[in-house]
Write an enzyme that holds these catalytic residues in place. Structure first.
Site, PDB file in Angstrom:
ATOM      1  N   HIS A 129     -10.950 -26.181  19.704  1.00  0.00           N
ATOM      2  CA  HIS A 129     -12.373 -25.884  19.228  1.00  0.00           C
ATOM      3  C   HIS A 129     -12.877 -25.236  20.539  1.00  0.00           C
ATOM      4  O   HIS A 129     -12.271 -25.784  21.916  1.00  0.00           O
ATOM      5  CB  HIS A 129     -13.195 -27.163  19.312  1.00  0.00           C
ATOM      6  CG  HIS A 129     -14.199 -27.067  18.321  1.00  0.00           C
ATOM      7  ND1 HIS A 129     -15.403 -26.524  19.533  1.00  0.00           N
ATOM      8  CD2 HIS A 129     -15.383 -27.187  17.634  1.00  0.00           C
ATOM      9  CE1 HIS A 129     -16.551 -26.608  19.057  1.00  0.00           C
ATOM     10  NE2 HIS A 129     -16.241 -26.631  17.819  1.00  0.00           N
ATOM     11  N   ASP A 175     -10.131 -34.044  23.150  1.00  0.00           N
ATOM     12  CA  ASP A 175     -11.065 -34.315  21.970  1.00  0.00           C
ATOM     13  C   ASP A 175     -11.249 -34.571  21.585  1.00  0.00           C
ATOM     14  O   ASP A 175      -9.987 -33.886  20.245  1.00  0.00           O
ATOM     15  CB  ASP A 175     -10.747 -32.298  21.720  1.00  0.00           C
ATOM     16  CG  ASP A 175     -12.119 -31.779  20.999  1.00  0.00           C
ATOM     17  OD1 ASP A 175     -12.549 -32.844  20.634  1.00  0.00           O
ATOM     18  OD2 ASP A 175     -12.295 -30.532  20.563  1.00  0.00           O
ATOM     19  N   GLN A 220     -12.838 -34.980  16.042  1.00  0.00           N
ATOM     20  CA  GLN A 220     -12.665 -35.258  14.266  1.00  0.00           C
ATOM     21  C   GLN A 220     -11.186 -36.433  14.673  1.00  0.00           C
ATOM     22  O   GLN A 220     -11.496 -36.447  12.859  1.00  0.00           O
ATOM     23  CB  GLN A 220     -11.090 -33.543  14.599  1.00  0.00           C
ATOM     24  CG  GLN A 220     -12.208 -32.857  13.972  1.00  0.00           C
ATOM     25  CD  GLN A 220     -13.623 -32.020  13.110  1.00  0.00           C
ATOM     26  OE1 GLN A 220     -13.870 -32.650  11.580  1.00  0.00           O
ATOM     27  NE2 GLN A 220     -14.535 -30.956  12.822  1.00  0.00           N
ATOM     28  N   LYS A 230     -20.043 -36.429  13.408  1.00  0.00           N
ATOM     29  CA  LYS A 230     -18.648 -36.219  12.872  1.00  0.00           C
ATOM     30  C   LYS A 230     -18.648 -37.678  12.138  1.00  0.00           C
ATOM     31  O   LYS A 230     -17.385 -37.825  11.648  1.00  0.00           O
ATOM     32  CB  LYS A 230     -18.053 -35.397  12.735  1.00  0.00           C
ATOM     33  CG  LYS A 230     -18.265 -34.454  13.481  1.00  0.00           C
ATOM     34  CD  LYS A 230     -17.219 -33.351  14.208  1.00  0.00           C
ATOM     35  CE  LYS A 230     -17.749 -32.658  15.299  1.00  0.00           C
ATOM     36  NZ  LYS A 230     -18.016 -31.231  14.004  1.00  0.00           N
ATOM     37  N   CYS A 253     -15.119 -22.639  15.743  1.00  0.00           N
ATOM     38  CA  CYS A 253     -15.366 -21.937  17.174  1.00  0.00           C
ATOM     39  C   CYS A 253     -14.314 -22.499  17.527  1.00  0.00           C
ATOM     40  O   CYS A 253     -13.533 -22.873  18.442  1.00  0.00           O
ATOM     41  CB  CYS A 253     -16.229 -23.308  17.868  1.00  0.00           C
ATOM     42  SG  CYS A 253     -18.131 -23.780  16.535  1.00  0.00           S
TER      43      CYS A 253
END
Ligand SMILES: Cc1ncc(COP(=O)(O)O)c(C=O)c1O
Length: 418
Positions: A132, A209, A212, A235, A375
């Site tokens: 991303h 990261d 998610q 999220k 993104c």
């Protein structure tokens, strides 16, 4: 001996009961029941979170870490309790958890604080083709500023990280490897523990990261071996405006502050300013107090459902979605096949139809999906498409909603006379 069947962990409440905790899910869109399949963008919020925010704003609001009055002490205790709950979720020490606005800010914190003081001309940073922009742009900026190099680890045709190619890039001796735990386009779950081992053997640190991964995977920082790990509450069934950075304590101790101001100092004089202890050193200014408390409520809610059960339910629905979507003619579906390394994100392209048109027609059927480059423009270039349509699943989604999506996609084909 009889082979023992392994049973997937099950959720403690029925899907109907879980859906009942999300007031928004009863909405109708264009006269159709809402099928909210845009959880990769942001998830909906359960009553446990809505109520905790409501209670905070009605009864508990005060600034933290400064007042000596009861309300301030209560707000401080609630804010720090949220940090404690989150530390439990990540298997981390509370001093290793910095509250930030979102995953983007967490990754920028590492780039600006660690990156600026540890990278110099000629150094290398590895990112992957599936990142991303949040895990690309800060590294582009800091490597440009320092005259360092940005290397791109490629993905395989199936949408997995190419570990052999990563191993070759590691031979060039990068200082840092930056990787998504779960791809927001492909759904790929990257083998973070293995990547951490490879990076560390090559002398690099690992930034993950986890935007998610936060809503679906069990996360234990020691097991994963990440040096930095970014998550974002919205999220994870929590509020917007709050996220967290995990950083290994020795690293955070050595790093300079990111944002200067109130709350992050120990002492200020005309000649010298010294920094507060962790994690306050990185939390300049008044934090998002109510949101952090709502984040804590979301994490409690998720843990009470049980992450293994949440993941198993999503894996089962993902397999169903991948199976059903294969029935729609003319679709290219991206990412690995259903399996242990596949999260509930299903991106696809329909030949001859723009992703925005697909999304608009699906909206008329009450279905919320995301259309665009997500993104992840480098990944779009790698996949050879300008954009995709993405359905992303959460714990409250059902097979009926997947069927609604398939009917909607068949209607897209009718509208475009395909
Ligand atoms: C993989 C990934 N990383 C980072 C982000 C950024 O999250 P936030 O906008 O909450 O900072 C997202 C959001 O879509 C994402 O999917």
């Amino acid at each position: 001996m009889e082979p023992t069947a392994t049973t997937a962990p099950t959720l403690p409440r029925s899907i109907e009961e879980i859906r009942g905790e999300f007031p928004i899910l009863v909405r109708q869109i264009h006269g159709q029941p809402l099928a909210y399949l845009d959880n990769g963008a942001t998830s909906q919020k359960p009553l446990a979170v809505i109520d905790s925010l409501d209670r905070y704003w009605r009864e508990q609001n005060a600034n933290v870490h400064r007042g000596v009055h009861t309300l301030s002490e209560e707000a401080t205790a609630l804010y720090e309790d949220a940090r404690r709950v989150l530390a439990g979720r990540l298997g981390a020490d509370r001093r290793e958890l910095v509250f930030v606005r979102n995953a983007t800010e967490a990754l920028n914190l590492v780039a600006y604080s660690w990156g600026r003081s540890n990278l110099s001309a000629g150094d290398r940073v590895v990112v992957t083709e599936m990142e991303h922009h949040s895990n690309v742009v800060p590294w582009y900026q800091v490597t440009q500023e320092k005259g360092a190099h940005l290397d791109w680890a490629p993905i395989t045709g199936e949408g997995r990280l190419d570990l052999d190619a990563l191993a070759s890039l590691l031979e060039r001796g990068p200082k840092l490897v930056c990787v998504a735990h779960v791809s927001n386009v492909l759904g790929t779950i990257n083998p973070v523990a293995e990547i951490a081992r490879m990076a560390h053997e090559a002398g690099a640190l690992l930034v993950v990261d986890g935007a998610q991964a936060g809503p679906k995977l069990e996360l234990d920082m020691a097991e994963l071996g990440a040096d930095f790990y970014a998550i974002t509450a919205h999220k994870m069934y929590g509020p917007t405006g709050i996220g967290a950075l995990f950083g290994r304590r020795e690293l955070l101790e050595e790093m300079p502050p990111f944002i200067g101001g109130g709350s992050m100092i120990r002492k200020v004089s005309k000649e010298l300013i010294t920094w507060a202890d962790l994690p306050a050193k990185f939390e300049g200014g008044t934090p998002a107090i109510g949101e952090a408390i709502g984040f804590g409520a979301a994490v409690r809610w998720l843990e009470e459902l049980g992450l293994p059960a949440v993941h198993a339910a999503e894996a089962e629905l993902t397999a169903y979605a991948l199976e059903r979507i294969a029935e729609v003619p003319g679709l290219t579906v991206f990412g690995p096949p259903a399996g242990d390394d596949r999260g509930g994100i299903v991106s696809f392209a329909m030949e001859g139809v723009h992703a925005h048109d697909i999304s608009e027609i699906l909206d008329r059927h009450g279905i919320a999906v995301r259309a665009g480059h997500h993104c992840a423009q480098v990944l779009m270039q790698r996949l050879g498409v300008p954009s995709t349509t993405r359905a992303s699943l959460a714990v409250y989604n059902t097979r009926d909603e997947v069927d609604q999506l398939i009917d909607g996609l068949l209607d897209v084909r009718r509208v475009f006379a395909l």
